[in-house]
Scaffold this motif. Sequence first.
Motif, PDB file in Angstrom:
ATOM      1  N   GLY A   4     -99.603 -23.501  -2.690  1.00 39.17           N
ATOM      2  CA  GLY A   4     -98.293 -23.008  -2.297  1.00 39.17           C
ATOM      3  C   GLY A   4     -98.054 -23.079  -0.809  1.00 39.17           C
ATOM      4  O   GLY A   4     -98.809 -23.722  -0.059  1.00 39.17           O
ATOM      5  N   PRO A   5     -97.015 -22.401  -0.322  1.00 39.31           N
ATOM      6  CA  PRO A   5     -96.662 -22.442   1.103  1.00 39.31           C
ATOM      7  C   PRO A   5     -97.793 -21.993   2.026  1.00 39.31           C
ATOM      8  O   PRO A   5     -97.987 -22.578   3.098  1.00 39.31           O
ATOM      9  CB  PRO A   5     -95.457 -21.491   1.192  1.00 39.31           C
ATOM     10  CG  PRO A   5     -94.880 -21.480  -0.180  1.00 39.31           C
ATOM     11  CD  PRO A   5     -96.037 -21.632  -1.114  1.00 39.31           C
ATOM     12  N   ILE A   6     -98.515 -20.945   1.631  1.00 40.58           N
ATOM     13  CA  ILE A   6     -99.601 -20.459   2.485  1.00 40.58           C
ATOM     14  C   ILE A   6    -100.701 -21.511   2.591  1.00 40.58           C
ATOM     15  O   ILE A   6    -101.203 -21.803   3.690  1.00 40.58           O
ATOM     16  CB  ILE A   6    -100.172 -19.131   1.932  1.00 40.58           C
ATOM     17  CG1 ILE A   6     -99.100 -18.030   2.005  1.00 40.58           C
ATOM     18  CG2 ILE A   6    -101.427 -18.725   2.707  1.00 40.58           C
ATOM     19  CD1 ILE A   6     -99.530 -16.720   1.405  1.00 40.58           C
ATOM     20  N   GLU A   7    -101.074 -22.105   1.455  1.00 37.22           N
ATOM     21  CA  GLU A   7    -102.112 -23.150   1.463  1.00 37.22           C
ATOM     22  C   GLU A   7    -101.643 -24.377   2.254  1.00 37.22           C
ATOM     23  O   GLU A   7    -102.448 -25.019   2.940  1.00 37.22           O
ATOM     24  CB  GLU A   7    -102.471 -23.553   0.034  1.00 37.22           C
ATOM     25  CG  GLU A   7    -103.235 -22.505  -0.756  1.00 37.22           C
ATOM     26  CD  GLU A   7    -102.335 -21.431  -1.359  1.00 37.22           C
ATOM     27  OE1 GLU A   7    -102.867 -20.469  -1.933  1.00 37.22           O
ATOM     28  OE2 GLU A   7    -101.086 -21.562  -1.261  1.00 37.22           O
ATOM     29  N   PHE A   8    -100.346 -24.677   2.148  1.00 33.40           N
ATOM     30  CA  PHE A   8     -99.785 -25.803   2.902  1.00 33.40           C
ATOM     31  C   PHE A   8     -99.926 -25.577   4.409  1.00 33.40           C
ATOM     32  O   PHE A   8    -100.298 -26.490   5.153  1.00 33.40           O
ATOM     33  CB  PHE A   8     -98.317 -25.989   2.521  1.00 33.40           C
ATOM     34  CG  PHE A   8     -97.558 -26.934   3.419  1.00 33.40           C
ATOM     35  CD1 PHE A   8     -97.789 -28.297   3.355  1.00 33.40           C
ATOM     36  CD2 PHE A   8     -96.634 -26.453   4.336  1.00 33.40           C
ATOM     37  CE1 PHE A   8     -97.095 -29.172   4.184  1.00 33.40           C
ATOM     38  CE2 PHE A   8     -95.939 -27.316   5.167  1.00 33.40           C
ATOM     39  CZ  PHE A   8     -96.176 -28.678   5.093  1.00 33.40           C
ATOM     40  N   ILE A   9     -99.652 -24.370   4.861  1.00 33.36           N
ATOM     41  CA  ILE A   9     -99.773 -24.059   6.283  1.00 33.36           C
ATOM     42  C   ILE A   9    -101.235 -24.058   6.726  1.00 33.36           C
ATOM     43  O   ILE A   9    -101.572 -24.497   7.826  1.00 33.36           O
ATOM     44  CB  ILE A   9     -99.133 -22.678   6.592  1.00 33.36           C
ATOM     45  CG1 ILE A   9     -97.612 -22.718   6.320  1.00 33.36           C
ATOM     46  CG2 ILE A   9     -99.403 -22.261   8.028  1.00 33.36           C
ATOM     47  CD1 ILE A   9     -96.858 -23.697   7.196  1.00 33.36           C
ATOM     48  N   MET A  10    -102.105 -23.592   5.828  1.00 34.06           N
ATOM     49  CA  MET A  10    -103.518 -23.507   6.170  1.00 34.06           C
ATOM     50  C   MET A  10    -104.217 -24.866   6.170  1.00 34.06           C
ATOM     51  O   MET A  10    -105.221 -25.061   6.863  1.00 34.06           O
ATOM     52  CB  MET A  10    -104.235 -22.582   5.175  1.00 34.06           C
ATOM     53  CG  MET A  10    -103.880 -21.111   5.319  1.00 34.06           C
ATOM     54  SD  MET A  10    -104.503 -20.416   6.864  1.00 34.06           S
ATOM     55  CE  MET A  10    -106.277 -20.523   6.601  1.00 34.06           C
ATOM     56  N   ALA A  11    -103.695 -25.819   5.385  1.00 34.81           N
ATOM     57  CA  ALA A  11    -104.377 -27.103   5.215  1.00 34.81           C
ATOM     58  C   ALA A  11    -104.617 -27.843   6.533  1.00 34.81           C
ATOM     59  O   ALA A  11    -105.743 -28.304   6.791  1.00 34.81           O
ATOM     60  CB  ALA A  11    -103.604 -27.988   4.235  1.00 34.81           C
ATOM     61  N   PRO A  12    -103.605 -27.996   7.420  1.00 35.30           N
ATOM     62  CA  PRO A  12    -103.895 -28.672   8.695  1.00 35.30           C
ATOM     63  C   PRO A  12    -104.929 -27.934   9.533  1.00 35.30           C
ATOM     64  O   PRO A  12    -105.737 -28.563  10.218  1.00 35.30           O
ATOM     65  CB  PRO A  12    -102.525 -28.683   9.391  1.00 35.30           C
ATOM     66  CG  PRO A  12    -101.521 -28.545   8.300  1.00 35.30           C
ATOM     67  CD  PRO A  12    -102.174 -27.672   7.284  1.00 35.30           C
ATOM     68  N   VAL A  13    -104.908 -26.596   9.464  1.00 32.81           N
ATOM     69  CA  VAL A  13    -105.897 -25.817  10.219  1.00 32.81           C
ATOM     70  C   VAL A  13    -107.303 -26.099   9.692  1.00 32.81           C
ATOM     71  O   VAL A  13    -108.241 -26.353  10.457  1.00 32.81           O
ATOM     72  CB  VAL A  13    -105.582 -24.310  10.121  1.00 32.81           C
ATOM     73  CG1 VAL A  13    -106.648 -23.494  10.863  1.00 32.81           C
ATOM     74  CG2 VAL A  13    -104.197 -24.012  10.674  1.00 32.81           C
ATOM     75  N   LYS A  14    -107.449 -26.077   8.362  1.00 33.12           N
ATOM     76  CA  LYS A  14    -108.745 -26.390   7.763  1.00 33.12           C
ATOM     77  C   LYS A  14    -109.144 -27.834   8.073  1.00 33.12           C
ATOM     78  O   LYS A  14    -110.325 -28.133   8.293  1.00 33.12           O
ATOM     79  CB  LYS A  14    -108.695 -26.166   6.251  1.00 33.12           C
ATOM     80  CG  LYS A  14    -108.557 -24.699   5.847  1.00 33.12           C
ATOM     81  CD  LYS A  14    -108.501 -24.554   4.335  1.00 33.12           C
ATOM     82  CE  LYS A  14    -108.388 -23.093   3.914  1.00 33.12           C
ATOM     83  NZ  LYS A  14    -108.314 -22.942   2.439  1.00 33.12           N
ATOM     84  N   GLY A  15    -108.148 -28.741   8.061  1.00 27.62           N
ATOM     85  CA  GLY A  15    -108.436 -30.140   8.378  1.00 27.62           C
ATOM     86  C   GLY A  15    -108.936 -30.310   9.800  1.00 27.62           C
ATOM     87  O   GLY A  15    -109.862 -31.091  10.057  1.00 27.62           O
ATOM     88  N   ILE A  16    -108.352 -29.553  10.736  1.00 25.24           N
ATOM     89  CA  ILE A  16    -108.790 -29.618  12.128  1.00 25.24           C
ATOM     90  C   ILE A  16    -110.220 -29.099  12.256  1.00 25.24           C
ATOM     91  O   ILE A  16    -111.046 -29.680  12.974  1.00 25.24           O
ATOM     92  CB  ILE A  16    -107.832 -28.806  13.024  1.00 25.24           C
ATOM     93  CG1 ILE A  16    -106.479 -29.527  13.122  1.00 25.24           C
ATOM     94  CG2 ILE A  16    -108.420 -28.600  14.416  1.00 25.24           C
ATOM     95  CD1 ILE A  16    -105.391 -28.717  13.779  1.00 25.24           C
ATOM     96  N   ILE A  17    -110.531 -28.026  11.520  1.00 21.27           N
ATOM     97  CA  ILE A  17    -111.894 -27.481  11.552  1.00 21.27           C
ATOM     98  C   ILE A  17    -112.876 -28.486  10.955  1.00 21.27           C
ATOM     99  O   ILE A  17    -113.953 -28.740  11.521  1.00 21.27           O
ATOM    100  CB  ILE A  17    -111.955 -26.137  10.797  1.00 21.27           C
ATOM    101  CG1 ILE A  17    -111.131 -25.078  11.537  1.00 21.27           C
ATOM    102  CG2 ILE A  17    -113.398 -25.668  10.638  1.00 21.27           C
ATOM    103  CD1 ILE A  17    -110.935 -23.797  10.764  1.00 21.27           C
ATOM    104  N   GLN A  18    -112.507 -29.086   9.809  1.00 23.33           N
ATOM    105  CA  GLN A  18    -113.385 -30.077   9.178  1.00 23.33           C
ATOM    106  C   GLN A  18    -113.563 -31.315  10.050  1.00 23.33           C
ATOM    107  O   GLN A  18    -114.616 -31.955  10.035  1.00 23.33           O
ATOM    108  CB  GLN A  18    -112.831 -30.477   7.815  1.00 23.33           C
ATOM    109  CG  GLN A  18    -112.951 -29.403   6.753  1.00 23.33           C
ATOM    110  CD  GLN A  18    -112.502 -29.896   5.383  1.00 23.33           C
ATOM    111  OE1 GLN A  18    -112.308 -31.099   5.165  1.00 23.33           O
ATOM    112  NE2 GLN A  18    -112.330 -28.972   4.452  1.00 23.33           N
TER     113      GLN A  18
END
Length: 498
Positions: free
Chosen positions: A98-112
Amino acid sequence: MKKIKFPTAQTILLIICAFSALLTWLIPAGKYDTLVFDSEKGVFNQIGLTKTTQLEASQSTLEELNVKIPIEKFTSGDIYKPIAIPGTYKEVTANPQGPIEFIMAPVKGIIQGADIIFLVLIIGGLIGIMNKTGAFDAGISKMANSLKGHEYVLIILVTTLVSIGGTTFGLAEETIAFYPILIPMFLAAKYDAMVPLAAIYLGTSIGTMCSTINPFSTIIASDSAGISWTTGLIPRAIFWVIGTTICILYILKYAKKVKNDPQLSIISDQREEISSLFAIKSTSDLKLTPRLLLILAVFALCFIIMILGVSIFGWWFEEMTAIFLAGAIIIGFISKMKEAEFVETFVKGASDLLGVALIIGIARGVSVLLDEGLVSDTLLYHASNVTGGMNKGVFANVMLFIYSGLSFFIPSSSGMAVLTMPIMSPLADNVGFGREVIVNCYQYGMGLFAFINPTGLILASLAIVKVGFDRWLKFCLPLLFILMIITMLWLIASIYLF
C-alpha cells in the motif's frame, strides 16, 4: 502551447515503483521454497515462508529436491545465495503493498544499495579533487593534440576495453566512475556527450550480455544450471565479437555525423549546458607538469588496482570504495592541497553525484516492493509454464524474451541466475538441447533489455551526463532492434551448429 518535458529519472522510477505496488494487488502471491548452504553447520537449510528445515548437505539431498547441481558448487562457495527449489511453488496469502510500503520502498532500496551508493559518492569526491588540481585539463589537452585527426580511435578503444571488462569480470556499476573522466575527452575531440555515453554504456552492456568468463553471470548461472561454465563458451565468445563490432560501427556512424554537423546531434540543444557542466578548457597551452603527471598516474593506478582486485582477488564494493578514497587522499597530498580545501572540494564532488546515488536506491525499491509483495516468484512460475510443446528455435527465442521481461523486475544478473536457473534449466531437457542454451537465453535476454532497462543502470548513467531517457531511447532503439534480430538468429543457429 507549453512543451511537455519528459520526466526525470527519479520520477520515472517512482512511477515504476507505483506500478510495481499495483501489481502486488493484481497478481496472486506465491513463493518457491529456497535452498541455502550453511557453511558453519555444514547443512542445507530449506527455507519456506513460515518455517526453515535443516537437511543433510549431500548429493542425494539435492537429487531428492530435483536440484541438478553438484554438491561441490555449494560447499566451495560458488553458489552462496538461496536458490529456488523446483516443484515447490505454492500460492500464499497475499501481501499487497500500500501507500506506506510504497513510500518505504525507496528508503529500503537506498539502504540495500548502500554499497554501490557509497562507491558513487566517493568517486564523486575523487573527481572533484582531480578537477581542482587541473590534472584532467592538462591531460585532456595533451590527448586532444595527440589524437588530432584520429579521434575515432578513442571510440574504438573505449568501447572495446569496457566490453572486455564486461565479458570477463562483469564490469558494470564500476563504469559510473568513467563518465566524468571520459566525457571531457570526447567533447575536446568535437563529439557530443552521447558518444562517450554510448561507448561506455553500450560497451559494458554488450560485454555483459555476451559474458564469457564473467563470474556474476556466466559462471554462477552455469553452476545453478548444473553444468560447467565452459559449456557453450565458444558460441558466446563468437557472439561477443559480433555484438561488440556492431556497437562500435553504430557509434562510429553517429559520431561521424555529429562531428561533421553538430546540429544533427540528438542533444544539440544541450551542447553549452553539458560543456559548462564538464568544464572543458579549449586552451592548448596547458602544461602537463611532472606533478600533474604523477597525479594522473595515481588516478589511473586506482582503476588498475580496482580491476585487478575484482577480477583476481574477489574484491567487491567495500574494497573498491576504499581504493578511491585512498587515491583522493594521496592526490590531495601530492597537490599540496590544504586540509580545509581538500574536505570542501571532496564534499562538493560527492554532492554532484548525490542525484545518481538516489536513482540507484529508488531502482532497488522496485525489487523491494515485488519481493515483499510476494509476486516475484509468481512471475517466474508462470514464465516457466509458457514454453511447453514448442520446437527448439521457437522455445529458445521465447526464453530470450521471458528473460528480458523478468529482468525488469530482477535487474541483478547473479540474483536472476540463482533464482531462475534451477526452475528454467530443466526445461531444456524436455525440449532436447543442452542447458547451456538456457544460460545463453538468460544472458542475451537480460543483456538486450539492459540497453534500456529503467530499473538497471541506464538512468543512473544518464543522470551523470544530464541526458534525458527519451533522448537515449531515440539514439539506442534502432541499435537494439538490430541486435534483437541478430540475437534471435544466432540463438537458432547456435542450437544446430554447436
